[in-house]
Design a protein around this motif. Structure first.
Motif, PDB file in Angstrom:
ATOM      1  N   TRP A  95     158.107 -14.631  37.168  1.00 22.97           N
ATOM      2  CA  TRP A  95     156.839 -14.161  36.503  1.00 22.97           C
ATOM      3  C   TRP A  95     155.542 -14.781  37.146  1.00 22.97           C
TER       4      TRP A  95
ATOM      5  N   ARG B 224     155.041 -12.653  40.785  1.00 18.13           N
ATOM      6  CA  ARG B 224     154.847 -11.414  40.257  1.00 18.13           C
ATOM      7  C   ARG B 224     153.271 -11.385  39.890  1.00 18.13           C
ATOM      8  N   GLN B 225     152.668 -12.095  39.414  1.00 18.98           N
ATOM      9  CA  GLN B 225     151.540 -12.353  38.832  1.00 18.98           C
ATOM     10  C   GLN B 225     150.592 -12.444  40.073  1.00 18.98           C
TER      11      GLN B 225
ATOM     12  N   GLU C  32     151.412 -11.926  43.328  1.00 21.76           N
ATOM     13  CA  GLU C  32     151.350 -10.786  44.101  1.00 21.76           C
ATOM     14  C   GLU C  32     150.342  -9.803  43.399  1.00 21.76           C
ATOM     15  N   SER C  33     150.367  -9.604  42.327  1.00 22.06           N
ATOM     16  CA  SER C  33     149.368  -8.465  41.817  1.00 22.06           C
ATOM     17  C   SER C  33     148.009  -8.989  41.851  1.00 22.06           C
ATOM     18  N   GLY C  34     147.594 -10.045  42.458  1.00 18.75           N
ATOM     19  CA  GLY C  34     146.214 -10.565  42.674  1.00 18.75           C
ATOM     20  C   GLY C  34     145.693 -11.559  41.891  1.00 18.75           C
TER      21      GLY C  34
END
Length: 296
Positions: free
Chosen positions: A160, A163-164, A166-168
């Motif tokens: 998690w 992914r956070q 990598e999302s910026g």
């Protein structure tokens, strides 16, 4: 995360469908469990609190019905003075209530189990992170390795985080969110240590090493405490599960000689049922409190 507790007899899709209808008894019961909604969120269940309470009522009713049928079939085949139907209804209602309470409180047990498993997996994850960072691997790449390493809930948490990021979302902010949402006290401390190291420029491996040592000491204490408590629990189990039934029947025989009441089948069955329930509870308690250090 699973949408139902292990003891629930209804599948997750049926539980969700039950929540689409409003049952008046459920609405009356919801205020009695104010913390249940937060507990379901902690285990990341997609089932609403009204759906869960409704499903718990139906599932526990099935358990009560099973005990009612077994009791009625057993008592009807024997000549007893008590009405087998009334006795079976009372017994079924008691088990319905017992299993309903167990259904309601089981998500809290799951939360504690998740925190215990996180503490176990965190030790190995921290050791790997320390080796990676000392070897020159950036923190983000190290967390990415942890997310794919198969460390159970810890890998899921770091997946998690990855992914956070990598999302910026900034790395520090994601680690702060992880510290706030996790139930593991040591993962909270590890996340805050990483945040502090990123903000102060301190050596990351040294900050994580202290947490790893604390987790290891905690797990060793858990094993020692369980070993000490297990001796006492086994003594109680033998007294109630072995000694109490034998002495109970002996005392009933002696009392029947003076009072003339006799040893009825109802009294013997109640003794067997009570001791059986106690043994199941004791075995379940010993299994649930066992430190989950090596899994299984």
């Amino acid at each position: 995360m699973p949408d139902r507790v292990p003891i629930m007899l209804l599948p997750a899709n049926v539980v969700r469908k039950l929540g689409r209808r409003t049952f008046p008894p459920v609405m009356l019961l919801l205020p009695l469990f104010p913390s249940l909604k937060g507990t379901l969120q902690e285990i990341r269940s997609e089932v609403g609190v009204d759906s869960f309470v409704t499903a718990s009522l139906f599932s526990s009713f099935i358990y009560g019905l099973i005990f009612f049928l077994l009791s009625f079939a057993l008592l009807s085949s024997r000549p007893i003075t008590t009405d087998p139907l009334i006795f079976s209804i009372v017994l079924g209602a008691v088990f319905w209530l017992m299993f309903f309470i167990l259904h309601i409180y089981y998500p809290g047990i799951i939360v504690k189990k998740i925190a215990a498993k996180e503490n176990k997996d965190l030790l190995y994850a921290l050791r790997e992170m320390i080796i990676d960072i000392d070897g020159g691997v950036p923190l983000f790449d190290s967390m990415k390795n942890i997310s794919a390493a198969g460390y159970g809930y810890i890998s899921a948490d770091f997946d998690w985080v990855v992914r956070q990021v990598e999302s910026g979302v900034p790395e520090r902010e994601v680690l702060k969110q992880l510290a706030l949402k996790t139930e593991s006290e040591f993962l909270k401390r590890a996340a805050w240590q990483m945040v502090n190291a990123l903000e102060s420029g301190a050596k990351m491996s040294d900050a994580l090493e202290g947490i790893a040592v604390a987790v290891e000491e905690y797990l060793l204490r858990e094993i020692k405490n369980y070993s000490n408590n297990l001796n006492f629990l086994l003594l109680i189990y033998m007294l109630v599960g072995i000694v109490a039934p034998s002495l109970g029947i002996t005392f009933m025989v002696l009392l029947s000689a003076f009072s003339g009441l006799g040893v009825t089948i109802e009294a013997v069955m109640m003794l067997i049922i009570c001791t059986s329930i106690f043994q199941v509870v004791m075995i379940g308690y010993m299994a649930s409190t066992r430190p989950d250090l090596f899994g299984g």
